[in-house]
Scaffold this motif. Structure first.
Motif, mmCIF file in Angstrom:
data_model
loop_
_atom_site.group_PDB
_atom_site.id
_atom_site.type_symbol
_atom_site.label_atom_id
_atom_site.label_comp_id
_atom_site.label_asym_id
_atom_site.label_seq_id
_atom_site.Cartn_x
_atom_site.Cartn_y
_atom_site.Cartn_z
ATOM 1 N N THR A 1 0.856 -1.170 -0.004
ATOM 2 C CA THR A 1 0.050 -0.078 -0.032
ATOM 3 C C THR A 1 0.893 1.266 -0.047
ATOM 4 O OG1 THR A 1 -1.882 -0.911 1.259
ATOM 5 C CG2 THR A 1 -1.810 1.249 1.196
ATOM 6 N N LEU A 2 1.812 1.184 0.733
ATOM 7 C CA LEU A 2 2.860 2.222 0.854
ATOM 8 C C LEU A 2 3.337 2.622 -0.518
ATOM 9 C CD1 LEU A 2 4.319 1.782 4.270
ATOM 10 C CD2 LEU A 2 3.059 3.752 3.753
ATOM 11 N N LEU A 3 4.057 1.605 -1.148
ATOM 12 C CA LEU A 3 4.704 1.519 -2.665
ATOM 13 C C LEU A 3 3.575 1.904 -3.490
ATOM 14 C CD1 LEU A 3 6.790 -1.754 -2.422
ATOM 15 C CD2 LEU A 3 7.452 0.615 -2.079
ATOM 16 N N ARG A 4 2.447 1.513 -3.388
ATOM 17 C CA ARG A 4 1.529 1.930 -4.241
ATOM 18 C C ARG A 4 1.449 3.559 -4.379
ATOM 19 N NH1 ARG A 4 -5.173 1.195 -4.036
ATOM 20 N NH2 ARG A 4 -5.594 2.498 -5.872
ATOM 21 N N TYR A 5 1.303 4.257 -3.469
ATOM 22 C CA TYR A 5 1.020 5.625 -3.353
ATOM 23 C C TYR A 5 2.437 6.548 -3.431
ATOM 24 C CZ TYR A 5 -3.715 4.600 -2.622
ATOM 25 O OH TYR A 5 -4.999 4.127 -2.727
ATOM 26 N N ALA A 6 3.777 5.853 -3.533
ATOM 27 C CA ALA A 6 5.032 6.236 -3.325
ATOM 28 C C ALA A 6 5.597 7.190 -4.752
ATOM 29 C CB ALA A 6 6.005 5.270 -3.018
ATOM 30 N N ASP A 7 6.112 8.040 -4.526
ATOM 31 C CA ASP A 7 7.217 8.355 -5.738
ATOM 32 C C ASP A 7 8.524 7.988 -5.556
ATOM 33 O OD1 ASP A 7 5.197 10.349 -7.172
ATOM 34 O OD2 ASP A 7 5.438 11.844 -5.284
ATOM 35 N N PHE A 8 8.884 7.669 -6.796
ATOM 36 C CA PHE A 8 10.251 6.929 -6.653
ATOM 37 C C PHE A 8 11.239 7.723 -7.481
ATOM 38 C CE2 PHE A 8 6.960 3.678 -6.681
ATOM 39 C CZ PHE A 8 7.362 2.853 -5.565
ATOM 40 N N ALA A 9 12.662 7.520 -7.007
ATOM 41 C CA ALA A 9 13.879 8.031 -8.002
ATOM 42 C C ALA A 9 14.251 7.073 -8.830
ATOM 43 C CB ALA A 9 15.005 8.355 -6.865
ATOM 44 N N CYS A 10 14.062 7.402 -10.259
ATOM 45 C CA CYS A 10 14.429 6.697 -11.216
ATOM 46 C C CYS A 10 15.849 6.866 -11.696
ATOM 47 C CB CYS A 10 13.434 6.609 -12.319
ATOM 48 S SG CYS A 10 13.435 5.115 -13.351
ATOM 49 N N PRO A 11 16.848 6.222 -11.692
ATOM 50 C CA PRO A 11 18.152 6.610 -11.921
ATOM 51 C C PRO A 11 18.579 7.019 -13.415
ATOM 52 C CG PRO A 11 18.271 4.604 -10.743
ATOM 53 C CD PRO A 11 16.700 4.917 -10.935
ATOM 54 N N VAL A 12 18.996 8.008 -13.781
ATOM 55 C CA VAL A 12 19.383 8.561 -15.103
ATOM 56 C C VAL A 12 20.962 8.779 -15.256
ATOM 57 C CG1 VAL A 12 19.039 10.505 -16.612
ATOM 58 C CG2 VAL A 12 17.179 9.674 -15.417
ATOM 59 N N THR A 13 21.591 8.278 -16.268
ATOM 60 C CA THR A 13 23.076 8.382 -16.483
ATOM 61 C C THR A 13 23.355 9.981 -16.633
ATOM 62 O OG1 THR A 13 22.796 8.331 -19.068
ATOM 63 C CG2 THR A 13 23.120 6.252 -17.577
ATOM 64 N N ASP A 14 24.438 10.128 -16.389
ATOM 65 C CA ASP A 14 25.229 11.412 -16.351
ATOM 66 C C ASP A 14 24.989 11.880 -17.874
ATOM 67 O OD1 ASP A 14 25.999 11.365 -13.895
ATOM 68 O OD2 ASP A 14 28.220 11.002 -14.254
ATOM 69 N N ALA A 15 25.151 11.204 -19.054
ATOM 70 C CA ALA A 15 25.117 11.425 -20.503
ATOM 71 C C ALA A 15 23.634 11.871 -20.739
ATOM 72 C CB ALA A 15 25.566 10.337 -21.157
ATOM 73 N N ALA B 1 21.323 12.958 -18.473
ATOM 74 C CA ALA B 1 21.217 14.255 -17.985
ATOM 75 C C ALA B 1 21.732 15.263 -18.704
ATOM 76 C CB ALA B 1 21.653 13.990 -16.238
ATOM 77 N N ARG B 2 22.829 15.281 -19.440
ATOM 78 C CA ARG B 2 23.449 16.256 -20.001
ATOM 79 C C ARG B 2 22.479 16.501 -21.406
ATOM 80 N NH1 ARG B 2 28.142 13.769 -18.723
ATOM 81 N NH2 ARG B 2 28.254 12.727 -20.969
ATOM 82 N N GLY B 3 21.902 15.380 -21.841
ATOM 83 C CA GLY B 3 21.209 15.526 -23.194
ATOM 84 C C GLY B 3 22.095 14.758 -24.142
ATOM 85 N N ASP B 4 22.914 14.229 -23.935
ATOM 86 C CA ASP B 4 23.989 13.547 -24.773
ATOM 87 C C ASP B 4 23.312 12.324 -25.463
ATOM 88 O OD1 ASP B 4 25.486 15.731 -24.701
ATOM 89 O OD2 ASP B 4 26.956 14.728 -23.092
#
Length: 289
Positions: free
Chosen positions: A25-39, A41-44
């Motif tokens: 139930t807690l996970l159902r309503y959670a917001d998660f951090a989904c990893p993004v690579t440095d590249a 994040a830079r738009g590369d």
């Protein structure tokens, strides 16, 4: 793991007493951090799903906070996007993949794809049980011109196929945007309007959430019941990764009294065209339509 948030503390406590129901139930309503690579994040490079290969399937990786992500990765990953469970489901990459929450930390969770779908998109019956004061949900179906004419001409009409939760698109007041969100651009009329069949979903068990896949393997992996051609996603949502619109599969249901045909015009205004009189089995045209 040191609990950096009140949410994670509650999750740890529930896990410690082996209360899986509360954890889910807690996970159902959670917001998660989904990893993004440095590249990325830079738009590369394009943002991709962070995954690892387990013994039986590929797992998408998310964390319950940025702090948890950095702790698990030894601070090697700094960038992330925030996604709710339903947003994860809307863009789910493969019905065979599962969700790994906080891998490498304690507590962590491995959720099979069918579990992800059912947590993110409960059935209408489950929605009402969770919020009993919410009332009968309103659903609607986008009509092509030929379908509209057939509906008006028929007696005691029965509706099959897919409909969606009207609440999920209530904010969309532009016909072309609505048609695009539902992947039904051919429903636009020559005047740039769309016609909607809208009605209260009486008999919630008749409105089945379409869990499944595009082949038998995908259906089995999702523990679902539907096989459809792509772009069907099988998560209970319209297959549009940029939207979170719940959809339901119906088979020959009769329309209840008061069902409406509504035109959403190009100017964004709704105009009721007709109402269904179930007592006499006919449509009554609205005079000022």
């Amino acid at each position: 793991m040191q609990a950096p948030s009140a949410f994670e503390k509650r999750l740890q406590e529930a896990h410690g007493r082996q209360d899986l129901t509360t954890c889910l139930t807690l996970l159902r309503y959670a917001d998660f951090a989904c990893p993004v690579t440095d590249a990325a994040a830079r738009g590369d490079e394009r943002i991709a799903w962070p995954t690892f290969l387990g013994a039986d399937r590929v797992w998408v990786v998310v964390y319950t906070s940025a702090e948890a992500m950095r702790e698990a990765t030894g601070d090697a990953v700094r960038h992330f996007r925030v996604l709710s469970l339903v947003e994860l489901a809307a863009g789910w990459p493969d019905p065979r993949w599962g969700l790994a929450v906080n891998p490498g930390l304690e507590p962590s969770f491995l959720l099979e794809p069918g579990t992800v779908a059912r947590l993110a998109v409960p059935t209408l019956e489950q929605d009402l049980a969770a919020e009993p004061d919410s009332g009968i949900p309103i659903v609607q179906k986008l009509l092509e011109v030929a379908q509209l004419q057939e509906l008006l001409a028929g007696e005691q009409p029965r509706i099959s196929g897919y409909c969606h939760h009207a609440l999920d698109v209530a904010h969309i007041a532009t016909p072309s945007v609505l048609a695009d969100a539902l992947l039904q651009e051919d429903a636009l009329t020559a005047e740039g309007a769309v016609n909607l069949l809208r009605w209260p979903a009486i008999g919630l068990e008749l409105y089945r959430t379409p869990y499944g896949g595009t082949d038998e393997g995908g259906r089995l992996a999702m523990a679902g019941w539907v096989i459809e051609e792509p772009p069907f996603a099988g998560m209970g949502l319209v297959p549009n990764a940029t939207e979170t619109i719940r959809e339901y599969k119906i088979d020959g249901i009769g329309l209840p009294h008061g069902a409406e045909i509504v035109e959403l015009a190009a100017d964004g205004k709704e105009r009721t065209q007709a109402r269904y009189d179930a007592d006499h089995g006919r449509w009554l045209m609205v005079a000022d339509a």
